[in-house]
Design a protein around this motif. Sequence first.
Motif, mmCIF file in Angstrom:
data_model
loop_
_atom_site.group_PDB
_atom_site.id
_atom_site.type_symbol
_atom_site.label_atom_id
_atom_site.label_comp_id
_atom_site.label_asym_id
_atom_site.label_seq_id
_atom_site.Cartn_x
_atom_site.Cartn_y
_atom_site.Cartn_z
ATOM 1 N N SER A 121 50.849 71.653 37.393
ATOM 2 C CA SER A 121 49.646 71.596 38.233
ATOM 3 C C SER A 121 48.522 70.886 37.479
ATOM 4 O O SER A 121 48.052 71.349 36.443
ATOM 5 C CB SER A 121 49.211 73.013 38.607
ATOM 6 N N LYS A 149 39.196 82.941 46.929
ATOM 7 C CA LYS A 149 38.011 82.086 47.071
ATOM 8 C C LYS A 149 36.884 82.824 47.785
ATOM 9 O O LYS A 149 35.733 82.765 47.358
ATOM 10 C CB LYS A 149 38.373 80.806 47.836
ATOM 11 N N TYR A 197 40.324 78.815 52.573
ATOM 12 C CA TYR A 197 38.894 78.454 52.481
ATOM 13 C C TYR A 197 38.154 78.767 53.786
ATOM 14 O O TYR A 197 37.077 78.217 54.035
ATOM 15 C CB TYR A 197 38.749 76.970 52.127
ATOM 16 N N LYS A 247 49.020 81.246 46.154
ATOM 17 C CA LYS A 247 50.086 80.357 45.696
ATOM 18 C C LYS A 247 51.451 81.010 45.866
ATOM 19 O O LYS A 247 52.392 80.405 46.383
ATOM 20 C CB LYS A 247 49.831 80.048 44.218
ATOM 21 N N THR A 280 45.488 70.473 38.466
ATOM 22 C CA THR A 280 44.204 71.183 38.593
ATOM 23 C C THR A 280 44.050 72.187 37.456
ATOM 24 O O THR A 280 43.005 72.288 36.826
ATOM 25 C CB THR A 280 44.120 71.903 39.948
ATOM 26 N N LEU A 281 45.135 72.915 37.177
ATOM 27 C CA LEU A 281 45.086 73.901 36.099
ATOM 28 C C LEU A 281 45.047 73.197 34.744
ATOM 29 O O LEU A 281 44.380 73.653 33.816
ATOM 30 C CB LEU A 281 46.290 74.846 36.188
ATOM 31 N N ARG A 283 38.582 64.302 42.296
ATOM 32 C CA ARG A 283 38.035 65.527 42.912
ATOM 33 C C ARG A 283 37.019 66.148 41.973
ATOM 34 O O ARG A 283 37.289 66.329 40.780
ATOM 35 C CB ARG A 283 39.148 66.529 43.207
ATOM 36 N N ASN A 308 41.363 71.604 50.648
ATOM 37 C CA ASN A 308 41.317 71.222 49.243
ATOM 38 C C ASN A 308 42.286 70.055 49.108
ATOM 39 O O ASN A 308 43.463 70.226 49.451
ATOM 40 C CB ASN A 308 41.786 72.396 48.371
ATOM 41 N N TRP A 343 46.629 69.628 48.736
ATOM 42 C CA TRP A 343 46.573 70.447 47.515
ATOM 43 C C TRP A 343 47.833 70.167 46.693
ATOM 44 O O TRP A 343 48.946 70.119 47.238
ATOM 45 C CB TRP A 343 46.483 71.930 47.886
ATOM 46 N N TYR A 386 34.686 71.226 47.273
ATOM 47 C CA TYR A 386 35.107 70.009 46.587
ATOM 48 C C TYR A 386 34.503 68.760 47.230
ATOM 49 O O TYR A 386 34.405 68.680 48.459
ATOM 50 C CB TYR A 386 36.633 69.858 46.658
ATOM 51 N N GLY A 408 38.911 74.893 40.342
ATOM 52 C CA GLY A 408 38.960 75.216 41.773
ATOM 53 C C GLY A 408 38.703 76.689 41.976
ATOM 54 O O GLY A 408 39.472 77.353 42.668
#
Length: 412
Positions: free
Chosen positions: A13, A239, A206, A100, A15-16, A378, A174, A124, A327, A38
């Motif tokens: 990932s 979130k 979201y 997830k 993002t992580l 992003r 996202n 995503w 975002y 995120g």
Amino acid sequence: MQIADRLSVISESITLAVQAQANALKKQGVDVIGFGAGEPDFDTPIPIKEAAIEALRAGKTKYEPTAGTLEARTAIADKLRRYNALEYPPDQIIISVGGKHSLYLALMATLNPGDEVIIPAPYWVSYPEMVKLAGGVPVFVRGDPSNDFKITPQQLADALTPATRMFIINSPSNPGGHTYHPQELLALAEVIQKHPHITVCSDEIYERLLFNGQRSCSWGAINWDLWKDRTITCNCLSKTYAMTGWRIGYTAGPKPLIAAMNKLQSQMTSNITSFCMPAIVNALSDPANEKAVENMRLAFEGRGEHMWRRLNAINGITCVRPSGAFYCFASVRGLLNRPLGAAAVVCHDAVEFSRQLLAQVHVAVVPGNDFGFDDHVRLSYATSKSQIDKGLDRIQAFVNGEAPRRSLESPS
Ligand code: PMP
Ligand code: GLU
């Protein structure tokens, strides 16, 4: 040691990874501005924390039913009825280890090898990888920035094949920050309702982060009678309630799906952390949390508007106005293939651009490549306005080849 072949088709990932990279630099004392994360920068509302602490004190430290306690699932069922107009009884709900995990189990429980899954791009990062792990084939449909990244019914129709089994929709989205209006969802639904073998997986995590007075619309609520047996509704507490670290997600769907997910989860993780169950009940039913949720939403709305304006004021960057989530997904196409910054570096895609941004001016953004757009980046605005300004000053300076107005070293 042998590593299984199934892992060769997926990547880590991004993002992580960006978040970890920014945190590692911060630990070394570098003044990094992080637009990678995120996750909300707020803390979980106190009543929710108290509910978990109380549960721990009361000895709720043992195994629970795999799908979650009846109380927690009833609270989710009530919320789905009240807020989303969805009629799922508690036995059609399963609680998993974060949104997830909910999505992953849902895909594992429904896809067979070769099944095609339509994923609107930008997407995503985890959707395609999860689909591949489940043996499916991701099919991307590209949303155009001129339509706020939203795909059209015609595009959806053109992507259908006899192998299509699922359509994944994520609104608010996202990384696009866009939201489908109910009429737009209806138009997409009309395309696939004639194909009864296609299931819709609606990722609604979201849903509470919506701007300009909009209200979210669940896919299943477009027409409950038509969609109740063909919709997988995924959500989480991460979130909305600033609970990313708690790892609480849930899925609501037809009985056979929830039974299959139960079977899978019973062999994987069992129930989620037992003392989190009363926290779910509190989060979804204590009116005290609503104020906190609204305050966070308002903060995101203000920051999103601010970041969007500032991004568009930078020569070479264009950005669609966000209407939800937290975002900005900005095009850096105008900055590629030309000398940039004091060091006159030339970037050919968003990965190189993001790498240079971090190296030269210590701003972390996520390259759009793994979201399906290799000329976009992003930026999360789940950070303070002063950090947003400082980061954007640095990006502007990097692009213009000037020293940033606010020093790289100055504390935030
Ligand atoms: N769906 C989307 C669109 C997301 O951005 C995320 C963020 N992680 C998830 C699902 C998963 O949420 P969670 O953190 O609860 O696993
Ligand atoms: N959803 C967040 C993000 O996109 C968290 C990281 C992740 O799970 O991918 O950044």
